[in-house]
Design an enzyme around this catalytic site. Sequence first.
Site, PDB file in Angstrom:
ATOM      1  N   TYR A 223       0.859  -1.180   0.000  1.00  0.00           N
ATOM      2  CA  TYR A 223       0.000   0.000   0.000  1.00  0.00           C
ATOM      3  C   TYR A 223       0.896   1.231   0.000  1.00  0.00           C
ATOM      4  CZ  TYR A 223      -4.261   2.649   0.932  1.00  0.00           C
ATOM      5  OH  TYR A 223      -5.313   3.518   0.840  1.00  0.00           O
TER       6      TYR A 223
ATOM      7  N   LYS B 220     -20.572 -20.788 -11.126  1.00  0.00           N
ATOM      8  CA  LYS B 220     -19.702 -20.714 -12.302  1.00  0.00           C
ATOM      9  C   LYS B 220     -18.323 -20.186 -11.918  1.00  0.00           C
ATOM     10  CE  LYS B 220     -23.544 -20.205 -15.534  1.00  0.00           C
ATOM     11  NZ  LYS B 220     -23.375 -21.507 -16.203  1.00  0.00           N
TER      12      LYS B 220
END
Length: 213
Positions: free
Chosen positions: A113, A168
């Site tokens: 970060y 899926k």
Amino acid sequence: MATPTAAFSLHLRVRLENTPGSLGRLAVAIGDAGGNITQLEGFDVRGEYLDEDIVVNCISEAHQEKVKAAISGLDGVEITTCRDRTFEMHEGGKIEVLARMPIRDADDLSMAYTPGVARVCMAIHENRERSRDLTIRKNTVAIVSDGTAVLGLGDIGPHAAMPVMEGKALLFKNFAGVDAFPVCIDTTDTEEIIATVERLAPTFGGVNLEDIA
């Protein structure tokens, strides 16, 4: 007669009288009702009673009720808990986001970060194609659906389509190693769907249009 399957399986916690033959009578009742016992978990004997966890495959929701009624009709037998294993699997969703890189200390944080991440942002700003190597895009697919043509269910809308799209996403990950995320959108307008996909493009390496009429 149809074959009982896990799609309609029940996880039952049953309390029986701790007497000879009680478990046998339970098994016969389930079999006579057409249920198929697939798992028997360890006995938990509590004095004059014993608790048993049983998994039973059924044919339909109506058949589940028939099996439960057959069990409840036995003397000395009580169903203490009953869970539908398919719904249990879906509770809280079937996918999650996991961190690939550990944050062990301040050094890791400064690279993952701020301030280190700014260098990566600027590298992509100078060459957009680098986003495929320096972000999740390289291995991430959006599964986009408006829920208008879901499996054999038809037009059930985007909210109800989510469990199928999550499934899926599981297939993408388990069989191809690809990270996929369901994006069910609340519009059936073709141009709006196209515009939505275009706006999502910076985040995903690919888009799978799924179950759209």
